[in-house]
Scaffold this active site. Structure first.
Site, PDB file in Angstrom:
ATOM      1  CD  GLU A 121      -2.975  -1.050   2.295  1.00  7.56           C
ATOM      2  OE1 GLU A 121      -4.160  -1.207   2.031  1.00  7.56           O
ATOM      3  OE2 GLU A 121      -2.561  -0.859   3.450  1.00  7.56           O
ATOM      4  CG  HIS A 234      -8.589   7.162   1.904  1.00 14.56           C
ATOM      5  ND1 HIS A 234      -8.560   6.938   0.551  1.00 14.56           N
ATOM      6  CD2 HIS A 234      -7.978   6.097   2.476  1.00 14.56           C
ATOM      7  CE1 HIS A 234      -7.950   5.783   0.321  1.00 14.56           C
ATOM      8  NE2 HIS A 234      -7.592   5.248   1.472  1.00 14.56           N
ATOM      9  NE  ARG A 280      -4.453   5.744   3.497  1.00 14.02           N
ATOM     10  CZ  ARG A 280      -5.017   4.902   4.320  1.00 14.02           C
ATOM     11  NH1 ARG A 280      -5.488   5.327   5.465  1.00 14.02           N
ATOM     12  NH2 ARG A 280      -5.122   3.642   4.030  1.00 14.02           N
ATOM     13  CG  HIS A 341      -9.951   7.064   5.818  1.00 15.50           C
ATOM     14  ND1 HIS A 341     -10.985   6.168   5.690  1.00 15.50           N
ATOM     15  CD2 HIS A 341      -8.812   6.310   5.919  1.00 15.50           C
ATOM     16  CE1 HIS A 341     -10.504   4.930   5.702  1.00 15.50           C
ATOM     17  NE2 HIS A 341      -9.203   4.994   5.857  1.00 15.50           N
ATOM     18  NE  ARG A 376      -4.861   5.234   9.477  1.00 15.11           N
ATOM     19  CZ  ARG A 376      -5.433   4.293   8.729  1.00 15.11           C
ATOM     20  NH1 ARG A 376      -4.950   3.066   8.738  1.00 15.11           N
ATOM     21  NH2 ARG A 376      -6.463   4.551   7.975  1.00 15.11           N
TER      22      ARG A 376
HETATM   23  C1  LIG Z   1     -13.675   2.424   5.497  1.00 16.71           C
HETATM   24  C2  LIG Z   1     -12.488   2.232   6.379  1.00 16.71           C
HETATM   25  C3  LIG Z   1     -11.424   1.437   5.966  1.00 16.71           C
HETATM   26  C4  LIG Z   1     -10.312   1.253   6.782  1.00 16.71           C
HETATM   27  N1  LIG Z   1      -9.307   0.407   6.369  1.00 16.71           N
HETATM   28  C5  LIG Z   1      -8.274   0.163   7.214  1.00 16.71           C
HETATM   29  C6  LIG Z   1      -7.277  -0.806   6.875  1.00 16.71           C
HETATM   30  O1  LIG Z   1      -7.335  -1.453   5.858  1.00 16.71           O
HETATM   31  N2  LIG Z   1      -6.261  -1.000   7.752  1.00 16.71           N
HETATM   32  C7  LIG Z   1      -6.158  -0.322   8.929  1.00 16.71           C
HETATM   33  O2  LIG Z   1      -5.200  -0.532   9.683  1.00 16.71           O
HETATM   34  N3  LIG Z   1      -7.096   0.586   9.267  1.00 16.71           N
HETATM   35  C8  LIG Z   1      -8.143   0.829   8.456  1.00 16.71           C
HETATM   36  N4  LIG Z   1      -9.104   1.728   8.821  1.00 16.71           N
HETATM   37  C9  LIG Z   1      -9.010   2.368  10.130  1.00 16.71           C
HETATM   38  C10 LIG Z   1      -9.355   1.363  11.200  1.00 16.71           C
HETATM   39  O3  LIG Z   1     -10.425   0.561  10.767  1.00 16.71           O
HETATM   40  C11 LIG Z   1      -9.760   2.045  12.494  1.00 16.71           C
HETATM   41  O4  LIG Z   1      -8.875   3.049  12.828  1.00 16.71           O
HETATM   42  C12 LIG Z   1      -9.770   1.050  13.631  1.00 16.71           C
HETATM   43  O5  LIG Z   1     -10.511  -0.071  13.262  1.00 16.71           O
HETATM   44  C13 LIG Z   1     -10.354   1.694  14.872  1.00 16.71           C
HETATM   45  O6  LIG Z   1     -10.660   0.697  15.789  1.00 16.71           O
HETATM   46  P1  LIG Z   1     -11.256   1.113  17.187  1.00 16.71           P
HETATM   47  O7  LIG Z   1     -11.506  -0.157  17.891  1.00 16.71           O
HETATM   48  O8  LIG Z   1     -10.379   2.118  17.817  1.00 16.71           O
HETATM   49  O9  LIG Z   1     -12.629   1.881  16.849  1.00 16.71           O
HETATM   50  P2  LIG Z   1     -13.924   1.361  16.091  1.00 16.71           P
HETATM   51  O10 LIG Z   1     -13.673   0.140  15.348  1.00 16.71           O
HETATM   52  O11 LIG Z   1     -14.491   2.509  15.357  1.00 16.71           O
HETATM   53  O12 LIG Z   1     -14.914   0.990  17.288  1.00 16.71           O
HETATM   54  C14 LIG Z   1     -15.502   1.991  18.077  1.00 16.71           C
HETATM   55  C15 LIG Z   1     -16.497   1.357  19.014  1.00 16.71           C
HETATM   56  O13 LIG Z   1     -16.842   2.295  20.011  1.00 16.71           O
HETATM   57  C16 LIG Z   1     -18.227   2.284  20.196  1.00 16.71           C
HETATM   58  N5  LIG Z   1     -18.641   3.576  20.738  1.00 16.71           N
HETATM   59  C17 LIG Z   1     -18.453   4.811  20.239  1.00 16.71           C
HETATM   60  N6  LIG Z   1     -18.985   5.725  21.062  1.00 16.71           N
HETATM   61  C18 LIG Z   1     -19.530   5.064  22.085  1.00 16.71           C
HETATM   62  C19 LIG Z   1     -20.262   5.445  23.230  1.00 16.71           C
HETATM   63  N7  LIG Z   1     -20.535   6.718  23.535  1.00 16.71           N
HETATM   64  N8  LIG Z   1     -20.699   4.477  24.073  1.00 16.71           N
HETATM   65  C20 LIG Z   1     -20.475   3.156  23.815  1.00 16.71           C
HETATM   66  N9  LIG Z   1     -19.775   2.743  22.739  1.00 16.71           N
HETATM   67  C21 LIG Z   1     -19.315   3.688  21.892  1.00 16.71           C
HETATM   68  C22 LIG Z   1     -18.803   1.962  18.845  1.00 16.71           C
HETATM   69  O14 LIG Z   1     -20.116   1.477  18.968  1.00 16.71           O
HETATM   70  C23 LIG Z   1     -17.802   0.921  18.371  1.00 16.71           C
HETATM   71  O15 LIG Z   1     -18.176  -0.335  18.882  1.00 16.71           O
HETATM   72  C24 LIG Z   1     -10.234   1.921   8.024  1.00 16.71           C
HETATM   73  C25 LIG Z   1     -11.287   2.728   8.433  1.00 16.71           C
HETATM   74  C26 LIG Z   1     -12.411   2.879   7.631  1.00 16.71           C
HETATM   75  C27 LIG Z   1     -13.519   3.750   8.114  1.00 16.71           C
END
Ligand SMILES: Cc1cc2nc3c(=O)[nH]c(=O)nc-3n(C[C@H](O)[C@H](O)[C@H](O)COP(=O)(O)OP(=O)(O)OC[C@H]3O[C@@H](n4cnc5c(N)ncnc54)[C@H](O)[C@@H]3O)c2cc1C
Length: 493
Positions: A121, A234, A280, A341, A376
């Protein structure tokens, strides 16, 4: 011992968020530690579930090295990264990737000879991205969620929003909204894994969960927030007329797709010698500059020169997504434009994911570990979510083993305003328009100044009114708070 949210409402650890960071963190605790994990909506609505490209890690030291991955991460981040955090990420990450693969059933694509089919990538100098087709995140979420269900000490409560935290003796009172009703629970430690802030923008790849709730809650508790204005735009989101922005992963460019302007000509050579595989931020800026040069917002991604069978096999989700809009990516140019993004900044944490508030941790996208610097590197965020949520859990386990007492005070639950007003219609849309106008790929200083005043007025309105404590209100408050911090940060620069 498993507690039930409706019965005994005291937990050792509250994990807020059910994405990769939340689930992997929760899974580190043994059966003697009660863990409550919250998901604001359905369990699989998260940024994690949408991750396409993959997870980056150095698994093959013959063809790759930690130094190269560190170097690529620092270059993408504009050398503004925290080198210690990057070092930890890169050296410990492979262990976590192997753990989810070997012990939690997570699958990555393999070649015919059975070895991992690693992809490339933008910004990576080696093929080091493990992926499951083009839906790596969904595979991780599916398998980690199944794993949490095998752990009786972990209770998952969906449709439950954390509204606020207050400190009590040796822990926190957490005010929540479950199925629309306010209530409170108590915990000795809390790990915020609430994800990003994408929904403060009109155009974003993020789902409805991403309103910055954890960041607002930590901020209100006095935690330090750092570099919230380090936002990644992005370069290639599908540019649909209905405004829905789904991601066209970086790995499409990694597999040879090229960018074209409104005249169907390649243009990246004007802006960066790394062409389509520049980081990016560089590609997004190049698109905006090219749009000013040509006077058009029409841009395309072209992978029509690749074997159609390979394209369909390698990118089934993206292929289907495009087909919904009548675009066959094996024959047609894909219309794209940059959009919000990812958030690099967030709740400031140390290498153990500790925030500046005792017993409060943050991991994943809501945290600022410093690994990403100003931008990132692709596929480093799933890795960050794994490494630092594990580190948060390990630190909590160390505190427990050292005999730190658990929560000892249970003040009365959050007061519910009977008959409180609903959030004024249009307030979230207003926040999104302000952010889109003022602080997008190439920020507009004039719009930032006026946007700041408008956001401050919105925040005053929300804080001054008698609103019902609902998830909608929680989100509006979080969005306005995040926008306020971002615009103040950039205006002060
Ligand atoms: C379309 C897309 C493609 C991506 N592709 C990649 C990739 O290929 N590789 C990579 O490394 N990263 C990628 N990313 C980034 C990566 O997916 C995220 O940064 C990472 O998954 C974040 O994980 P997280 O657990 O921190 O948050 P999230 O996975 O967003 O989880 C957040 C959680 O918090 C909960 N939450 C939020 N607010 C509250 C609240 N007030 N009370 C209770 N629960 C709450 C939500 O319900 C959810 O369950 C991508 C992101 C997107 C949007």
């Amino acid at each position: 011992m498993k507690n039930h949210l409706t019965n005994q409402q005291v937990y050792d650890v509250l994990v807020v968020g059910c994405g990769v960071a939340g689930m992997y963190g929760a899974l580190q605790f043994d059966e003697n530690t009660s863990v409550l994990m919250l998901a604001k909506y359905e369990k699989n609505v998260s940024n994690s579930n949408l991750a396409q490209g993959g997870v980056a890690a150095v698994l093959d030291l013959e063809d790759d090295s930690y130094e190269l991955h560190i170097n690529d991460t620092m270059i993408a981040g504009g050398q503004a990264n925290d080198i210690e955090a990057v070092d930890t990420l890169v050296r410990e990450g492979p262990g976590d990737v192997l753990n989810v693969m070997n012990n939690m059933g997570v699958e990555f694509d393999r070649k015919e000879d059975g070895t991992l089919d690693k992809t490339l990538e933008g910004g990576h100098s080696r093929r080091r991205i493990m992926h499951y087709k083009d839906s790596t995140g969904a595979e991780l979420v599916r398998k980690l969620l199944a794993e949490t269900q095998r752990h009786p000490n972990i209770e998952v409560s969906d449709q439950t929003a954390l509204y606020s935290l207050s400190r009590v003796k040796s822990g926190f009172r957490a005010d929540i909204i479950k199925d629309g009703k306010p209530g409170s629970i108590f915990c000795s430690y809390c790990i915020l894994c609430t994800g990003g802030i994408g929904r403060i923008y009109k155009y974003t790849t993020n789902p409805k969960t991403a309103t910055g709730d954890g960041i607002r809650i930590a901020y209100e508790l006095g935690a330090k927030i750092k570099n919230l204005s380090y936002i990644q735009f992005h370069p290639t989101a599908f540019n649909s007329e209905d405004g829905e922005q789904f991601l066209i992963s970086e790995s499409v460019r990694g597999e040879g797709a090229v960018l074209k302007n409104c005249n169907k000509e390649r243009f990246m050579q004007r802006y960066d010698e790394r062409l389509e595989l520049a980081p990016r931020d560089v590609v997004s800026r190049s698109i905006i500059l090219e749009s000013r040069r040509t006077g058009s917002n029409n841009f395309y991604l072209d992978i029509t020169h690749e074997d159609p069978d390979f394209v369909k096999w390698r990118f089934p989700g993206i292929y289907e997504g495009c087909m919904k809009y009548g675009v066959d990516m094996t024959k047609d140019l894909i219309p794209i434009f940059p959009c919000q993004h990812y958030l690099m900044g967030g709740i400031e944490t140390d290498l153990d994911a500790k925030t500046t508030v005792p017993r409060l941790y943050a991991a994943g996208e809501c945290a600022n570990t410093g690994v990403h610097g100003k931008n990132r590197l692709a596929s480093n965020s799933l890795l960050e979510a794994l490494v630092f949520s594990r580190r948060a859990a390990q630190d909590i386990k160390r505190c427990m083993a050292a005999g730190f007492p658990g929560v000892q005070e249970y003040p009365s639950p959050m007061e519910h305003i009977e008959g409180g007003a609903p959030v004024p219609k249009g307030i979230k849309t207003e926040i999104r328009s302000i952010m889109q106008r003022s602080y997008f790929v190439l920020p507009d200083p004039g719009a930032i100044r006026s946007g700041k005043d408008q956001i401050d007025n919105i925040l005053k309105r929300l804080k001054g009114g008698s609103f019902a404590i609902t998830t909608d209100f929680c989100e509006a408050l979080s969005m306005a708070t995040a926008a306020h911090i971002i615009l103040n940060e950039v205006d002060d620069r």
